[in-house]
Each structure stands twice: as C-alpha cells, then as structure tokens.
Design a protein around this motif. Sequence first.
Motif, PDB file in Angstrom:
ATOM      1  N   ALA A   1      20.542  14.808  -9.439  1.00  0.00           N
ATOM      2  CA  ALA A   1      20.147  16.141  -9.887  1.00  0.00           C
ATOM      3  C   ALA A   1      21.212  17.170  -9.542  1.00  0.00           C
ATOM      4  CB  ALA A   1      18.809  16.531  -9.264  1.00  0.00           C
ATOM      5  N   MET A   2      21.822  17.036  -8.384  1.00  0.00           N
ATOM      6  CA  MET A   2      22.882  17.967  -8.002  1.00  0.00           C
ATOM      7  C   MET A   2      24.092  17.827  -8.921  1.00  0.00           C
ATOM      8  SD  MET A   2      22.709  17.808  -3.841  1.00  0.00           S
ATOM      9  CE  MET A   2      24.207  18.752  -3.671  1.00  0.00           C
ATOM     10  N   ARG A   3      24.449  16.587  -9.263  1.00  0.00           N
ATOM     11  CA  ARG A   3      25.572  16.391 -10.185  1.00  0.00           C
ATOM     12  C   ARG A   3      25.277  17.024 -11.532  1.00  0.00           C
ATOM     13  NH1 ARG A   3      26.150  11.313  -7.556  1.00  0.00           N
ATOM     14  NH2 ARG A   3      24.654  10.348  -8.977  1.00  0.00           N
ATOM     15  N   THR A   4      24.023  16.922 -11.980  1.00  0.00           N
ATOM     16  CA  THR A   4      23.642  17.462 -13.280  1.00  0.00           C
ATOM     17  C   THR A   4      23.580  18.983 -13.262  1.00  0.00           C
ATOM     18  OG1 THR A   4      22.353  15.475 -13.773  1.00  0.00           O
ATOM     19  CG2 THR A   4      21.854  17.436 -15.069  1.00  0.00           C
ATOM     20  N   GLU A   5      22.940  19.530 -12.236  1.00  0.00           N
ATOM     21  CA  GLU A   5      22.707  20.964 -12.188  1.00  0.00           C
ATOM     22  C   GLU A   5      23.935  21.764 -11.773  1.00  0.00           C
ATOM     23  OE1 GLU A   5      19.667  22.872 -12.819  1.00  0.00           O
ATOM     24  OE2 GLU A   5      19.496  21.027 -13.963  1.00  0.00           O
ATOM     25  N   TYR A   6      24.825  21.156 -10.982  1.00  0.00           N
ATOM     26  CA  TYR A   6      25.971  21.882 -10.446  1.00  0.00           C
ATOM     27  C   TYR A   6      27.282  21.354 -11.021  1.00  0.00           C
ATOM     28  CZ  TYR A   6      22.239  22.593  -7.004  1.00  0.00           C
ATOM     29  OH  TYR A   6      21.032  22.837  -6.389  1.00  0.00           O
ATOM     30  N   ALA A   7      27.230  20.949 -12.280  1.00  0.00           N
ATOM     31  CA  ALA A   7      28.373  20.256 -12.877  1.00  0.00           C
ATOM     32  C   ALA A   7      29.526  21.178 -13.237  1.00  0.00           C
ATOM     33  CB  ALA A   7      27.918  19.490 -14.130  1.00  0.00           C
ATOM     34  N   THR A   8      29.283  22.462 -13.413  1.00  0.00           N
ATOM     35  CA  THR A   8      30.335  23.382 -13.844  1.00  0.00           C
ATOM     36  C   THR A   8      30.589  24.433 -12.769  1.00  0.00           C
ATOM     37  OG1 THR A   8      28.808  24.963 -14.881  1.00  0.00           O
ATOM     38  CG2 THR A   8      29.543  23.087 -16.227  1.00  0.00           C
ATOM     39  N   PRO A   9      31.774  25.052 -12.786  1.00  0.00           N
ATOM     40  CA  PRO A   9      32.040  26.129 -11.807  1.00  0.00           C
ATOM     41  C   PRO A   9      31.019  27.262 -11.903  1.00  0.00           C
ATOM     42  CG  PRO A   9      34.082  25.430 -12.848  1.00  0.00           C
ATOM     43  CD  PRO A   9      32.969  24.739 -13.582  1.00  0.00           C
ATOM     44  N   GLU A  10      30.578  27.588 -13.124  1.00  0.00           N
ATOM     45  CA  GLU A  10      29.594  28.654 -13.306  1.00  0.00           C
ATOM     46  C   GLU A  10      28.272  28.284 -12.640  1.00  0.00           C
ATOM     47  OE1 GLU A  10      31.330  27.259 -15.736  1.00  0.00           O
ATOM     48  OE2 GLU A  10      32.716  28.881 -16.301  1.00  0.00           O
ATOM     49  N   ALA A  11      27.862  27.020 -12.804  1.00  0.00           N
ATOM     50  CA  ALA A  11      26.611  26.582 -12.200  1.00  0.00           C
ATOM     51  C   ALA A  11      26.701  26.590 -10.677  1.00  0.00           C
ATOM     52  CB  ALA A  11      26.254  25.182 -12.696  1.00  0.00           C
ATOM     53  N   ARG A  12      27.829  26.133 -10.141  1.00  0.00           N
ATOM     54  CA  ARG A  12      28.004  26.151  -8.682  1.00  0.00           C
ATOM     55  C   ARG A  12      28.006  27.580  -8.150  1.00  0.00           C
ATOM     56  NH1 ARG A  12      31.476  21.840  -9.897  1.00  0.00           N
ATOM     57  NH2 ARG A  12      33.324  23.186  -9.876  1.00  0.00           N
ATOM     58  N   ASP A  13      28.641  28.487  -8.891  1.00  0.00           N
ATOM     59  CA  ASP A  13      28.663  29.884  -8.465  1.00  0.00           C
ATOM     60  C   ASP A  13      27.254  30.459  -8.431  1.00  0.00           C
ATOM     61  OD1 ASP A  13      30.113  32.468  -7.928  1.00  0.00           O
ATOM     62  OD2 ASP A  13      29.123  33.017  -9.804  1.00  0.00           O
ATOM     63  N   GLU A  14      26.422  30.071  -9.400  1.00  0.00           N
ATOM     64  CA  GLU A  14      25.047  30.573  -9.411  1.00  0.00           C
ATOM     65  C   GLU A  14      24.276  30.065  -8.210  1.00  0.00           C
ATOM     66  OE1 GLU A  14      21.118  30.060 -12.171  1.00  0.00           O
ATOM     67  OE2 GLU A  14      22.947  30.733 -13.172  1.00  0.00           O
ATOM     68  N   VAL A  15      24.526  28.811  -7.809  1.00  0.00           N
ATOM     69  CA  VAL A  15      23.864  28.265  -6.625  1.00  0.00           C
ATOM     70  C   VAL A  15      24.252  29.076  -5.386  1.00  0.00           C
ATOM     71  CG1 VAL A  15      23.681  26.271  -5.096  1.00  0.00           C
ATOM     72  CG2 VAL A  15      23.684  25.939  -7.562  1.00  0.00           C
ATOM     73  N   PHE A  16      25.539  29.387  -5.249  1.00  0.00           N
ATOM     74  CA  PHE A  16      26.001  30.169  -4.099  1.00  0.00           C
ATOM     75  C   PHE A  16      25.336  31.546  -4.088  1.00  0.00           C
ATOM     76  CE2 PHE A  16      29.043  26.876  -3.748  1.00  0.00           C
ATOM     77  CZ  PHE A  16      29.660  26.972  -2.514  1.00  0.00           C
ATOM     78  N   ARG A  17      25.304  32.202  -5.245  1.00  0.00           N
ATOM     79  CA  ARG A  17      24.723  33.546  -5.305  1.00  0.00           C
ATOM     80  C   ARG A  17      23.223  33.484  -5.015  1.00  0.00           C
ATOM     81  NH1 ARG A  17      27.264  35.980 -10.854  1.00  0.00           N
ATOM     82  NH2 ARG A  17      26.964  38.027  -9.921  1.00  0.00           N
ATOM     83  N   ARG A  18      22.570  32.499  -5.558  1.00  0.00           N
ATOM     84  CA  ARG A  18      21.132  32.357  -5.349  1.00  0.00           C
ATOM     85  C   ARG A  18      20.815  32.157  -3.879  1.00  0.00           C
ATOM     86  NH1 ARG A  18      17.534  27.133  -7.184  1.00  0.00           N
ATOM     87  NH2 ARG A  18      15.476  28.076  -6.972  1.00  0.00           N
ATOM     88  N   MET A  19      21.555  31.255  -3.214  1.00  0.00           N
ATOM     89  CA  MET A  19      21.262  30.968  -1.820  1.00  0.00           C
ATOM     90  C   MET A  19      21.640  32.128  -0.913  1.00  0.00           C
ATOM     91  SD  MET A  19      19.543  28.314  -1.747  1.00  0.00           S
ATOM     92  CE  MET A  19      19.400  28.404   0.041  1.00  0.00           C
ATOM     93  N   ARG A  20      22.689  32.875  -1.256  1.00  0.00           N
ATOM     94  CA  ARG A  20      23.018  34.068  -0.474  1.00  0.00           C
ATOM     95  C   ARG A  20      21.868  35.071  -0.510  1.00  0.00           C
ATOM     96  NH1 ARG A  20      28.570  33.459  -2.190  1.00  0.00           N
ATOM     97  NH2 ARG A  20      28.137  34.703  -4.056  1.00  0.00           N
ATOM     98  N   LEU A  21      21.271  35.229  -1.686  1.00  0.00           N
ATOM     99  CA  LEU A  21      20.148  36.153  -1.820  1.00  0.00           C
ATOM    100  C   LEU A  21      18.928  35.666  -1.043  1.00  0.00           C
ATOM    101  CD1 LEU A  21      20.507  37.004  -5.605  1.00  0.00           C
ATOM    102  CD2 LEU A  21      20.478  38.696  -3.762  1.00  0.00           C
ATOM    103  N   ILE A  22      18.597  34.380  -1.191  1.00  0.00           N
ATOM    104  CA  ILE A  22      17.434  33.838  -0.501  1.00  0.00           C
ATOM    105  C   ILE A  22      17.593  33.955   1.000  1.00  0.00           C
ATOM    106  CG2 ILE A  22      16.169  31.701  -0.016  1.00  0.00           C
ATOM    107  CD1 ILE A  22      16.700  30.887  -2.939  1.00  0.00           C
ATOM    108  N   SER A  23      18.807  33.716   1.472  1.00  0.00           N
ATOM    109  CA  SER A  23      19.057  33.763   2.907  1.00  0.00           C
ATOM    110  C   SER A  23      18.995  35.176   3.465  1.00  0.00           C
ATOM    111  CB  SER A  23      20.431  33.151   3.203  1.00  0.00           C
ATOM    112  OG  SER A  23      20.699  33.142   4.585  1.00  0.00           O
ATOM    113  N   SER A  24      19.390  36.159   2.656  1.00  0.00           N
ATOM    114  CA  SER A  24      19.554  37.519   3.184  1.00  0.00           C
ATOM    115  C   SER A  24      18.418  38.475   2.844  1.00  0.00           C
ATOM    116  CB  SER A  24      20.870  38.130   2.675  1.00  0.00           C
ATOM    117  OG  SER A  24      20.867  38.223   1.255  1.00  0.00           O
TER     118      SER A  24
END
Length: 208
Positions: free
Chosen positions: A105-128
């Motif tokens: 699922a991680m390979r599928t969902e985070y396959a592109t730089p844009e998708a990985r960037d969204e994961v980083f932004r999402r987790m930064r928000l959830i954490s903060s």
Amino acid sequence: MSSRPAPSPTSAPQGALRERKRVRTRRAIRKAAYELFDQYGYEATRVDQIAEVAEVSASTVFRYFPTKEDIVLAGEENPVLEAALRARPEHETPLAALRGALHEAMRTEYATPEARDEVFRRMRLISSVPTLRSRLPETMALTSDYLARALADRTGHPPDGLELRVFVGAVVGGYREAMLYWSDQGMHEDLKDVIDRALDVLENDLAV
C-alpha cells in the motif's frame, strides 16, 4: 434475428467519468487547503477560502469532506490496503500478511514525489494541530473495519469477534503510533523501517 447495437467506442461509462471527476475534485480541494494551511496556518484558514482557491463552492467542499479536519484526515489508502491484504499468499500468518500489505500500500500510495510530499504535509499537520491529532484514532477506526473484513475472510474469525478485534486493534494502534513517532522525530527515518519496527514489537514483544 435482430442484433443489439454495439456501444459507441467513444463513450466512456458514466460511472468511470464520475469517479475521475470525484478524484480530481478531492485532489483540488486538498491541494488548495494545504496551500492555504502553509500560508495562513490551519486554524486561521476557513472553508470558504479553500473553496475559492479550489474553484468550487463551499457546499462542494463539505460534500467531499464533512469537516475541515477531514480534508487532512480522510485518506484514500484504506481500499488499497484491503486489496493488498486480500492479495497476500494464503500461507502467510495474519501479521506477515498485514506487513506485506502495508508495504504494498505504501508503494502504491507514495509512488510519486507529489504523493510523498502530501504525506509529509499531512503528518506535519496531524502532529502539530491538537484537534487533528485527537481525531486520528477515530479516523483509523475505519482502517480497522477494512482490515477486519479482509482478515475475517482470510482466517474464518468473525469480524466482530474478540480475537480479531484485539489483533486488528493492536496492529492499527501500532501503525498509528509509528506514523506519529515518525512525524514527531522529524520524518528523517524511512517510514517503512519505522512501521516494520512497530510490527516487530507486536511479533516479538519487547525482546531485544
């Protein structure tokens, strides 16, 4: 004998067209929201501002995301994760199958730089953002439902039975804590390695 007219090759099924439009709209809303969150902060950003940047109405935003928190929390990975789990080899133990499904699922969902960037932004928000962090367990309860359904078919245990609920709850709880740990530590480690460490705890207890 009459024959049925062949469907026009140029006309795509309406259902597929609607789904593509739905995906595009969700992405446009989420992209606009993250841009505004970066600029003004999560709390100061209003839904009507998100709608304006996404070029949709506020009612459309609420149709796709019932609350502002859902724009960040409502992921698309649950159906992907369930499908990956159902595709795992039958001889694998439930935990091994879940580990493999998470990797896929991680390979599928985070396959592109844009998708990985969204994961980083999402987790930064959830954490903060406290309101997002406090709602994360509620959101991941839906992940539990997807996994319980697939594991019930795989193992023969009833999806609402105690054993399956405890197992899925432990896995999803470990996955949630791994994501939060990864975010709290600055997201420098490989996320796959952090999730594997969390699953290792479930597999080996706290043995070192």
